[in-house]
Scaffold this active site. Sequence first.
Site: not given
Length: 256
Positions: A148, A162
């Site tokens: 990401s 995350y």
Amino acid sequence: MHNLFNVQGKVALVTGGSRGIGYMIAQGLLQQGAKVYIVSRKVAQCQQAAEELKQFGEVYALSADLSDVSQIESFVQEFQKYEKHLDILIHNAGATWGAPLGEYPEQGWDKVMDTNLKSVFFLTQALLPLLSQAATAQQPAKIINIGSMDGLTVPRFDSYAYSSSKAALHHLTRHLAGHLAGQHIQVNAIAPGPFATQMIQFVLEHNKNELEQRIPLKRIGQAEDLIGTSLFLASKASDYITGAVIPLDGGYSSTR
């Protein structure tokens, strides 16, 4: 030139392939001739996705919670009933959790880390014999980890586990690449920015215009962007690349 992006006849496994980014990647692989297995912990959703994807090629649905190491072992045993080798492994299954710093729970931290990081390592470990089975210097096996842009930049949201898990996944990509190159297994990662997926549905519904203005290319990602990048990494076109993390975020992480 037509052989560069050809994955005809290749066997591919896409975790989290029943929706979002995984679904897009599975569709692209199918359209280019790969046999694709999609994996999700939700049985009905995975089977429905496979039915939809059948219009593009040969696809099968398998169910497992890959954040649980014991289920990884049983899943690989099940997969071996169908295939004796694996050419392309896409680690896409992911989770996120948001909470203010002072209230961030251990439960959320563990769920995200187990899904986004631990499962990648132990599923790769369990599938190594299948990945090695048909891999050669001329036709290496390909592992693609879906990271990401939040693992490359500091997010604006309270998604501490995350972003940490994705940064760790990027480095795990490089570590595995160094160790597996001698076995003709290449490991690379894609670091997507915002795409129209369920994970950021709330943001897109309320702040899409603001989000797009922060991206240098002034738009969110489209399915074609993911399909093109994943096919590049899954095919002969990337045979001289391993250990790379490719930002797919409209220039966000590389120009901030």
